[in-house]
Design a protein around this motif. Structure first.
Motif, PDB file in Angstrom:
ATOM      1  N   THR A 400       0.831  -1.206   0.000  1.00  0.00           N
ATOM      2  CA  THR A 400       0.000   0.000   0.000  1.00  0.00           C
ATOM      3  C   THR A 400       0.870   1.262   0.000  1.00  0.00           C
ATOM      4  O   THR A 400       0.481   2.286  -0.553  1.00  0.00           O
ATOM      5  N   ILE A 410      -5.156   1.735  -1.654  1.00  0.00           N
ATOM      6  CA  ILE A 410      -5.849   0.471  -1.387  1.00  0.00           C
ATOM      7  C   ILE A 410      -6.323   0.484   0.060  1.00  0.00           C
ATOM      8  O   ILE A 410      -5.546   0.738   0.973  1.00  0.00           O
ATOM      9  N   LEU A 416      -7.570  -6.844  -1.784  1.00  0.00           N
ATOM     10  CA  LEU A 416      -6.611  -7.643  -2.538  1.00  0.00           C
ATOM     11  C   LEU A 416      -7.210  -8.985  -2.924  1.00  0.00           C
ATOM     12  O   LEU A 416      -7.022  -9.470  -4.034  1.00  0.00           O
ATOM     13  N   SER A 419      -9.505  -8.547  -5.872  1.00  0.00           N
ATOM     14  CA  SER A 419      -8.876  -8.282  -7.165  1.00  0.00           C
ATOM     15  C   SER A 419      -8.459  -9.564  -7.875  1.00  0.00           C
ATOM     16  O   SER A 419      -8.375  -9.611  -9.098  1.00  0.00           O
ATOM     17  N   ILE A 656     -10.652   0.895  -3.931  1.00  0.00           N
ATOM     18  CA  ILE A 656      -9.397   1.453  -4.409  1.00  0.00           C
ATOM     19  C   ILE A 656      -9.677   2.848  -4.970  1.00  0.00           C
ATOM     20  O   ILE A 656     -10.636   3.030  -5.721  1.00  0.00           O
ATOM     21  N   SER A 673      -2.508  -4.806  -6.880  1.00  0.00           N
ATOM     22  CA  SER A 673      -3.348  -5.558  -5.950  1.00  0.00           C
ATOM     23  C   SER A 673      -3.065  -7.048  -6.052  1.00  0.00           C
ATOM     24  O   SER A 673      -2.896  -7.746  -5.043  1.00  0.00           O
ATOM     25  N   ARG A 674      -3.009  -7.540  -7.271  1.00  0.00           N
ATOM     26  CA  ARG A 674      -2.763  -8.975  -7.460  1.00  0.00           C
ATOM     27  C   ARG A 674      -1.345  -9.356  -7.029  1.00  0.00           C
ATOM     28  O   ARG A 674      -1.134 -10.435  -6.472  1.00  0.00           O
ATOM     29  N   THR A 676       0.446  -7.832  -4.677  1.00  0.00           N
ATOM     30  CA  THR A 676       0.485  -7.806  -3.208  1.00  0.00           C
ATOM     31  C   THR A 676      -0.179  -9.047  -2.635  1.00  0.00           C
ATOM     32  O   THR A 676       0.326  -9.654  -1.687  1.00  0.00           O
TER      33      THR A 676
END
Length: 736
Positions: A400, A410, A416, A419, A656, A673-674, A676
């Motif tokens: 983030t 985020i 997460l 996503s 987001i 996101s993906r 993380t």
């Protein structure tokens, strides 16, 4: 619900629930409430609220609050506090965040010297263990209090969570180290630094989560304050100012230019242009005259209106949008955290293994009490959830933080998870794929005697400069030249009929071009503009059609390439807009969206309903928007993304926020996101694999507690290093 017969006229109440630390807490509160006679309850951990329908003949709000408090949490009646200046739930959230911040700062300040003294062997002066003990006690007692308290609450209800692991692991480390320090058995290691590091890092994660709480409720607060505060009511021919809350159906209200429409109603007198962009998201004002319907909270741009109120309070359009956002958010529960699910079984298993280890070594192997205890302690220490506790917060903090550097905000871990499974992305038109501002895109003129094209355009810019209409402002801005504009006299503006004035003794009029123009050149320009959803403005010069000025919202330059990059990510784009079908089709074609995936003239409720329809088809839906009309759909979607240039309500209702208005940011936000989430899953896998592999080794007596501590620290270092890889995340840059 426990009662066999429940009356149809249940009372309803919304309670704020504080003190919940995980989804198992909200599930526990919900079970407790639903065991009561005549109660149907739904508890949302993300928004910290309990929506309850109950039979008032069997119990009241105070009994419901008492039940929640009996489960170990606190509650407040949100309806009762709605009229208060201070929001008790927000105050509780702020107090929790401040408390965690204080604990975190103290723990971090003490943990640094604890780790340095413990790990740097040249600093092991005589009696160093006692100094570290003194430094660690405040961290363990004060810093770890939230975890210890939650663990005891969970234990009372026969439940095990992450807090149980944290409390158990740090307590065992402290007790073992204290025994070693007191007994003077220096050949055994102490683990004060393990307890301090675990508590400090988990406090960091807990504080970060506390700050993120309540943002969804801010969307509702913004909606509540969106409408007009006062209305001018016409009573027996006299004007009277009253609060909008006191309006009744049938009241006649006066709405002057620049004022908000105080309530839904029908125009009785007057003509004007209504800017409904705050609700519809569309930049072109709507022309209204007697008999037209107007919506509360929209802005009267030009003429004076007399409106008869038709809907107030909970029946109003604004209230319906608020209800949609509330309902959508209450159903969007956060993911059941992997650590909590596993801990429910992992903690009892660790305790059983530790007990069996002691019995195995003490009775069957005859290794004596000290060796049996040492092996059992090694099991508990190796099971200490340092890596497990760091797995999520470390990746979140780094991910983030990197997102914030890139203008991608985020809001929480559940974002997460959402996503990852997205397969459909719904895009708003105005402000998302288009600029949201009107521009002159084409000018078609015809030859007139003694008149040049330049004269026509300068006259149009000069006349429209006197109007506040968004289309007029676009014409005045885009057609202006560096030279002074001609002088305008006798300016008149008639709502719905355009503007007219004298320019150098010529009569100039500008209004929306009719579809039945007879002049061939201008008729073709009008037809072309209407076919692509643009607005054609007819300029007449001394009552002769002279030019058609095409005004429209333009597709953002990178919108087509951004849409093209979504498909390889497994996302199917859709377009939803309140604009007309021609404009929607034109934007879809320019952006590269399948025409069968376009929905035009969509009201706010219809956007939310369409998202539900896609979800009912088994799709996992992301919604991207920027207007109030998008708020309910953003909240309903599995993943809501708001463009930062949009309204506060859209931003608060989303998961987001993209600070950039560039569509390329949508692609980067999904990639980050993906990525993380992938790091978090890798961390969790390592943490569980580490425990699974080394607990049997410790149980067999093959792992000294000191080595167990080193292995635990190594696992934590791996998790931290793996999370730090997110700092190298790079955006796609300018899409190719």
């Amino acid at each position: 619900m426990n009662s066999s017969e429940i009356p149809a006229d249940l009372s309803r109440v919304e309670l704020g629930v504080t003190g919940m630390t995980c989804t198992s807490c909200s599930s526990r509160v919900q079970r407790k409430l639903n065991k009561l006679d005549g109660v149907e309850a739904s508890v949302n951990f993300a928004t910290e609220t309990a929506s309850i329908a109950y039979d008032p003949t069997l119990l009241g709000t105070q009994e419901l609050i008492a039940t929640i408090r009996g489960a170990g949490y606190d509650a407040v009646d949100l309806h009762q506090s709605a009229h208060d200046t201070a929001d008790p739930l927000e105050e509780a959230r702020a107090a929790e965040a401040e408390s965690l911040k204080t604990r975190l700062l103290l723990s971090a300040a003490l943990t640094v010297p604890i780790v340095l003294i413990s790990m740097v062997h040249p600093w092991h002066f005589p009696g160093w263990q006692w100094v570290v003990l003194v430094l660690t006690l405040p961290v363990f007692i004060y810093g770890g209090d939230p975890f210890h308290r939650a663990a005891l609450t969970n234990l009372r209800h026969g439940s095990f969570t992450m807090d149980t692991l944290v409390s158990l692991g740090t307590t065992v480390s402290m007790l073992w180290s204290l025994w070693i320090t007191i007994s003077g058995n220096v050949h055994h290691g102490v683990y004060y630094e393990s307890a301090a590091v675990v508590i400090t890092f988990l406090l960091l994660g807990r504080w970060w989560e506390a700050r993120a709480k309540g943002r969804s409720s801010a969307a509702l607060t913004s909606l509540m304050h969106l409408g007009a505060k006062e209305a001018t009511v016409l009573v027996s021919g006299a004007e009277q100012k009253v609060p909008t809350s006191e309006l009744s159906v049938g009241d006649r209200v006066i709405v002057r230019p620049g004022e908000k429409v105080p309530a839904d109603g029908v125009v009785l007198e007057g003509t004007s242009a209504i800017d409904a962009s705050m609700l519809t998201g569309e930049s072109i004002p709507v022309e209204v005259d007697p008999g037209a319907h107007v919506t509360g909270a929209t802005l009267n741009v030009s003429g004076r209106l007399l409106v008869r109120v038709t809907r107030v309070g909970e029946d109003s359009t604004l209230a319906h949008i608020t209800a949609l956002v509330t309902a959508a958010q209450s159903r969007k529960a956060p993911i059941q955290r992997v650590a909590d699910r596993v801990c429910q079984y992992f903690v009892p298993a660790v305790l059983v293994i530790a007990a069996l280890t002691f019995l195995l070594h003490y009775t069957l192997l005859g290794n004596g009490g000290e060796l049996a205890f040492t092996a059992a302690v090694a099991v508990l220490i190796i099971a200490c959830p340092c890596a497990l506790g760091l797995a999520t917060p470390m990746a979140l903090v780094v991910g983030t933080g990197r997102g914030a550097q890139l203008g991608i905000l985020i809001k929480g871990p559940e974002v997460l998870e959402s996503s990852r499974g997205i397969d459909t992305i719904v895009l708003d038109k105005t402000g998302t794929l288009t600029t949201g501002q009107m521009h002159v895109t084409d000018v078609t003129t015809r030859d007139l005697p003694n008149t040049t094209r330049r004269e026509l355009l300068e006259a149009a810019a000069a006349v429209e400069g006197f109007s506040e209409h968004p289309i007029a402002r676009a014409i005045a801005r885009d057609l202006a030249t560096d030279t002074p504009l001609p002088q305008v006299t006798d300016f008149q503006s008639t709502a719905g009929r355009g503007v007219e004035a004298h320019v150098d003794k010529h009569r100039v009029r500008l209004a929306q071009a009719p579809a039945d123009l007879t002049e061939p050149t201008l008729a073709q320009a009008t037809s072309t503009a209407l076919s692509r959803g643009a607005t054609p403005i007819l300029l007449t010069w001394d009552d002769q059609p002279a030019a058609v000025i095409t005004v429209e919202d333009q597709v953002k330059p990178l919108a087509p390439t951004a849409v093209a990059h979504l498909r390889p990510m497994g996302l199917e784009p859709w377009l939803l807009t309140g604009d007309n079908p021609s404009a929607a089709a034109a934007v879809a074609q320019a952006a590269g969206i399948d025409p069968t995936h376009v929905r035009a003239q969509v009201l706010p409720a219809d956007k939310e309903a369409h998202v539900r329809e896609l979800q009912a088809q088994g799709r996992t839906v992301a919604m991207v928007g920027d207007g109030i009309n998008d708020a309910a759909a953003l909240a309903r979607a599995d993943l809501g993304m708001a463009m930062g240039a949009g309204t506060d309500i859209a931003i608060e209702a989303s998961d987001i926020t993209l600070m950039s208005s560039d569509p390329a940011a949508i692609v980067d936000a999904l990639r980050l996101s993906r990525r993380t989430l992938s790091i978090i899953r890798g961390n969790l896998w390592w943490a569980f694999a580490y425990n699974t592999a080394l607990i049997p080794v410790a149980a067999l007596g093959l792992l000294d507690p000191m080595l167990a501590g080193i292995a635990m620290a190594g696992s934590s270092v791996f998790v931290v290093a793996n999370s730090l890889r997110l700092r190298r995340f790079a955006p796609e840059g300018e899409l190719q």
